[in-house]
Write a protein that holds these residues in place. Structure first.
Motif, mmCIF file in Angstrom:
data_model
loop_
_atom_site.group_PDB
_atom_site.id
_atom_site.type_symbol
_atom_site.label_atom_id
_atom_site.label_comp_id
_atom_site.label_asym_id
_atom_site.label_seq_id
_atom_site.Cartn_x
_atom_site.Cartn_y
_atom_site.Cartn_z
ATOM 1 N N ILE A 8 22.896 2.328 37.790
ATOM 2 C CA ILE A 8 23.638 3.145 38.746
ATOM 3 C C ILE A 8 23.452 4.630 38.451
ATOM 4 C CG2 ILE A 8 25.978 3.812 39.437
ATOM 5 C CD1 ILE A 8 26.721 0.859 39.336
ATOM 6 N N ASP A 9 23.504 5.007 37.192
ATOM 7 C CA ASP A 9 23.313 6.423 36.839
ATOM 8 C C ASP A 9 21.923 6.914 37.248
ATOM 9 O OD1 ASP A 9 25.843 6.683 35.811
ATOM 10 O OD2 ASP A 9 25.255 6.358 33.715
ATOM 11 N N GLU A 10 20.929 6.057 37.110
ATOM 12 C CA GLU A 10 19.568 6.446 37.480
ATOM 13 C C GLU A 10 19.431 6.560 39.005
ATOM 14 O OE1 GLU A 10 15.689 7.704 36.684
ATOM 15 O OE2 GLU A 10 17.436 7.457 35.378
ATOM 16 N N ILE A 11 20.122 5.682 39.725
ATOM 17 C CA ILE A 11 20.107 5.767 41.186
ATOM 18 C C ILE A 11 20.688 7.104 41.637
ATOM 19 C CG2 ILE A 11 21.140 4.848 43.307
ATOM 20 C CD1 ILE A 11 20.910 2.054 42.080
ATOM 21 N N LEU A 12 21.795 7.497 41.034
ATOM 22 C CA LEU A 12 22.418 8.775 41.381
ATOM 23 C C LEU A 12 21.484 9.932 41.044
ATOM 24 C CD1 LEU A 12 26.099 8.281 40.138
ATOM 25 C CD2 LEU A 12 25.206 7.980 42.441
ATOM 26 N N LEU A 49 25.842 10.713 48.674
ATOM 27 C CA LEU A 49 25.645 10.845 47.228
ATOM 28 C C LEU A 49 26.934 11.310 46.545
ATOM 29 C CD1 LEU A 49 23.937 11.055 44.631
ATOM 30 C CD2 LEU A 49 23.193 13.320 45.419
ATOM 31 N N THR A 50 27.612 12.258 47.167
ATOM 32 C CA THR A 50 28.874 12.759 46.612
ATOM 33 C C THR A 50 29.924 11.652 46.574
ATOM 34 O OG1 THR A 50 28.444 15.007 47.409
ATOM 35 C CG2 THR A 50 30.725 14.444 46.916
ATOM 36 N N GLU A 51 30.010 10.883 47.652
ATOM 37 C CA GLU A 51 30.962 9.766 47.706
ATOM 38 C C GLU A 51 30.663 8.754 46.606
ATOM 39 O OE1 GLU A 51 32.074 8.000 51.596
ATOM 40 O OE2 GLU A 51 30.650 9.444 52.407
ATOM 41 N N ALA A 52 29.391 8.408 46.475
ATOM 42 C CA ALA A 52 28.994 7.427 45.465
ATOM 43 C C ALA A 52 29.310 7.939 44.060
ATOM 44 C CB ALA A 52 27.508 7.115 45.590
ATOM 45 N N SER A 53 29.023 9.200 43.805
ATOM 46 C CA SER A 53 29.287 9.793 42.489
ATOM 47 C C SER A 53 30.779 9.781 42.169
ATOM 48 C CB SER A 53 28.761 11.230 42.437
ATOM 49 O OG SER A 53 27.359 11.266 42.628
ATOM 50 N N THR A 54 31.583 10.093 43.180
ATOM 51 C CA THR A 54 33.037 10.088 43.002
ATOM 52 C C THR A 54 33.545 8.689 42.674
ATOM 53 O OG1 THR A 54 33.333 11.957 44.512
ATOM 54 C CG2 THR A 54 35.247 10.555 44.123
ATOM 55 N N LEU A 55 33.022 7.699 43.386
ATOM 56 C CA LEU A 55 33.456 6.312 43.156
ATOM 57 C C LEU A 55 32.982 5.795 41.803
ATOM 58 C CD1 LEU A 55 32.940 4.786 46.708
ATOM 59 C CD2 LEU A 55 35.106 5.293 45.554
ATOM 60 N N VAL A 56 31.823 6.252 41.350
ATOM 61 C CA VAL A 56 31.335 5.876 40.015
ATOM 62 C C VAL A 56 32.289 6.414 38.948
ATOM 63 C CG1 VAL A 56 29.532 6.299 38.298
ATOM 64 C CG2 VAL A 56 28.902 5.615 40.613
ATOM 65 N N GLU A 57 32.684 7.667 39.090
ATOM 66 C CA GLU A 57 33.608 8.266 38.125
ATOM 67 C C GLU A 57 34.982 7.606 38.195
ATOM 68 O OE1 GLU A 57 32.810 10.372 35.701
ATOM 69 O OE2 GLU A 57 30.782 10.021 36.465
ATOM 70 N N GLU A 185 25.098 0.891 46.850
ATOM 71 C CA GLU A 185 24.124 0.099 47.604
ATOM 72 C C GLU A 185 23.768 0.802 48.915
ATOM 73 O OE1 GLU A 185 23.652 -4.363 49.614
ATOM 74 O OE2 GLU A 185 25.291 -3.947 48.215
ATOM 75 N N GLU A 186 24.769 1.389 49.550
ATOM 76 C CA GLU A 186 24.545 2.137 50.797
ATOM 77 C C GLU A 186 23.653 3.352 50.525
ATOM 78 O OE1 GLU A 186 27.194 4.488 54.209
ATOM 79 O OE2 GLU A 186 28.193 3.209 52.718
ATOM 80 N N LEU A 187 23.915 4.031 49.422
ATOM 81 C CA LEU A 187 23.107 5.194 49.044
ATOM 82 C C LEU A 187 21.667 4.781 48.757
ATOM 83 C CD1 LEU A 187 22.764 8.180 48.167
ATOM 84 C CD2 LEU A 187 23.528 7.463 45.874
#
Length: 218
Positions: A8-12, A49-57, A185-187
């Motif tokens: 996931i970190d690499e995808i981001l 990307l911002t949404e995904a990063s926020t949800l990861v954190e 997954e969407e990203l």
């Protein structure tokens, strides 16, 4: 690039390179814009990307809270259980000849192995003691005052609350994981599509493909 094989970190990280470097380079932007990826479309990807990063954190935060809740539960139960075992040992002496107390307080036999069984056994023990004046007096003879017994049943209730909090935090963590996975997954799907278009739009500009993280063979 096969994003399904990346962490996931690499995808981001890879998504950030593709999106931000595309937005920051007019040559790349001019090449991909006519093919369905103008600045507005790339900004949609950036928002994703911002949404995904926020949800990861957020997922990491929720699991941190779960770990903290589990540790609190573990410590509180261990302490309460040690005191309970000592109380039972004292009770076996205080009520050595009292069959009713021995049976009611479950002084003999095994201690409950499940958490629900433990709660029922410990709560029953303290409540029964506190409801019987002669039993309270007998325990007080060994230094176990009503105040101590009351404090211990409060500690048992605290363990019960800590257990429920673990259940809540676990649900929150699992929900956060599901939300994270769906957004990542969407990203990844968005980036995969963009990469296809970028390879076509920049086929004669390998250095620009390299700039957005797409390796050009040969």
């Amino acid at each position: 690039m096969n994003f399904s094989k990346l962490s996931i970190d690499e995808i981001l990280f890879q998504s950030s390179i593709r999106i931000n470097n595309s937005l920051g380079d007019s040559k790349i932007l001019n090449a991909v814009s006519p093919m369905g990826y103008p600045e507005a479309k790339l900004n949609e990807g950036k928002a994703l990307l911002t949404e995904a990063s926020t949800l990861v954190e957020n997922q990491k935060k929720e699991y941190g809270e779960l770990d903290a809740a589990q540790e609190t539960f573990k410590v509180e139960k261990q302490k309460a259980n040690e005191t309970y075992k000592n109380m039972v040992a004292i009770g076996r002496i205080a009520f050595k000849t009292d069959v009713q107390a021995t049976t009611t307080l479950e002084l003999n036999g095994r201690r409950a192995s499940t958490h629900s069984g433990w709660l029922k056994q410990t709560q029953g023990f303290y409540r029964a003691l506190l409801a019987n004046e002669s039993w309270k007096a007998a325990m007080a003879n060994y230094g176990q005052t009503e105040e101590k017994l009351t404090a211990e049943i409060a500690a048992i209730e605290s363990v019960a609350a800590a257990s429920e909090n673990v259940r809540k935090e676990m649900g929150d963590a699992q929900n956060a994981t599901q939300q994270r996975d769906q957004k990542v997954e969407e990203l990844a799907d968005w980036i995969n599509d963009y990469e296809v278009i970028a390879r076509i739009a920049l086929a004669d500009k390998p250095q620009l493909l390299e700039k957005i993280g797409i390796v050009v063979k040969g």
